[in-house]
Design an enzyme around this catalytic site. Structure first.
Site, PDB file in Angstrom:
ATOM      1  N   TYR A   1      10.137  12.785 -13.545  1.00 43.68           N
ATOM      2  CA  TYR A   1      11.350  11.965 -13.441  1.00 43.68           C
ATOM      3  C   TYR A   1      11.695  11.699 -11.972  1.00 43.68           C
ATOM      4  O   TYR A   1      12.045  10.577 -11.609  1.00 43.68           O
ATOM      5  CB  TYR A   1      12.548  12.666 -14.101  1.00 43.68           C
ATOM      6  CG  TYR A   1      12.534  12.734 -15.605  1.00 43.68           C
ATOM      7  CD1 TYR A   1      11.761  11.878 -16.388  1.00 43.68           C
ATOM      8  CD2 TYR A   1      13.326  13.662 -16.267  1.00 43.68           C
ATOM      9  CE1 TYR A   1      11.768  11.956 -17.773  1.00 43.68           C
ATOM     10  CE2 TYR A   1      13.356  13.746 -17.647  1.00 43.68           C
ATOM     11  CZ  TYR A   1      12.575  12.890 -18.393  1.00 43.68           C
ATOM     12  OH  TYR A   1      12.595  12.968 -19.751  1.00 43.68           O
TER      13      TYR A   1
ATOM     14  N   ASP B   1      -4.834   3.814  -4.742  1.00 46.63           N
ATOM     15  CA  ASP B   1      -4.917   4.271  -3.354  1.00 46.63           C
ATOM     16  C   ASP B   1      -6.061   5.269  -3.167  1.00 46.63           C
ATOM     17  O   ASP B   1      -6.036   6.353  -3.745  1.00 46.63           O
ATOM     18  CB  ASP B   1      -3.596   4.912  -2.958  1.00 46.63           C
ATOM     19  CG  ASP B   1      -3.453   5.110  -1.465  1.00 46.63           C
ATOM     20  OD1 ASP B   1      -4.472   5.052  -0.745  1.00 46.63           O
ATOM     21  OD2 ASP B   1      -2.318   5.328  -1.011  1.00 46.63           O
TER      22      ASP B   1
ATOM     23  N   HIS C   1       0.841  -1.195   0.000  1.00 50.29           N
ATOM     24  CA  HIS C   1       0.000   0.000   0.000  1.00 50.29           C
ATOM     25  C   HIS C   1       0.879   1.249   0.000  1.00 50.29           C
ATOM     26  O   HIS C   1       1.758   1.399   0.833  1.00 50.29           O
ATOM     27  CB  HIS C   1      -0.915  -0.014   1.227  1.00 50.29           C
ATOM     28  CG  HIS C   1      -1.809   1.160   1.301  1.00 50.29           C
ATOM     29  ND1 HIS C   1      -2.195   1.708   2.495  1.00 50.29           N
ATOM     30  CD2 HIS C   1      -2.409   1.902   0.346  1.00 50.29           C
ATOM     31  CE1 HIS C   1      -2.996   2.738   2.272  1.00 50.29           C
ATOM     32  NE2 HIS C   1      -3.121   2.865   0.970  1.00 50.29           N
TER      33      HIS C   1
END
Length: 152
Positions: free
Chosen positions: A112, A64, A22
């Protein structure tokens, strides 16, 4: 061959999403992305497009629901207000499979940096520019787990 596993998920990618916990993040990136030098372990998915692979991953990976955002895309350089067509396709896939999650834009170097802290990077053969997305793994609810157990 396994049952109920999306056919685009090879053993390395299946292992990657199965071992994530998670809050861990995974980046699915295009063929131009500097996957080998950003940092995390790279799972190769050469020959596969980013959109079909996103669909395959989301078939098994919950997003999530506890975080303010669970998906991010790379903004276009010089025209961040424009959403590339591939990213519109990503949003449709997320809406259809994961639910109402808005894919948040990130400036190129911020993307990035975030990808550099992901658990895994999946390097696809996608040729479309800006075909990069990061997903934050959620939890499998007890209801989902019981539905799976009932199928057994």
């Amino acid at each position: 061959m396994l049952r109920d596993i999306h056919p685009l998920l090879g053993p390395d990618l299946l292992f990657a999403i199965a071992t994530m916990g998670h809050g861990d993040e995974i980046a699915i990136v295009d063929a131009n992305f500097p996957a080998a030098t950003v940092g995390p372990k790279v799972v190769r998915a050469d020959g596969l497009g980013a959109a079909p692979l996103l669909e395959a991953v989301l078939t098994h990976l919950p997003l999530d629901t506890f975080a303010p955002a669970a998906a991010w895309r790379m903004e276009m350089v010089d025209t961040p207000q424009i959403v590339p067509p591939i990213c519109l396709a990503f949003q449709e896939i997320v809406d259809r499979i994961a639910g109402p999650f808005m894919i948040e834009p990130l400036e190129r170097f911020a993307f990035y940096e975030r990808a550099g802290s992901a658990a895994f990077i999946v390097a696809t053969g996608e040729q479309a520019l800006y075909a990069n997305i990061i997903l934050k793994k959620g939890v499998v609810t007890p209801e989902e787990a019981s539905r799976f157990a009932a199928k057994q």
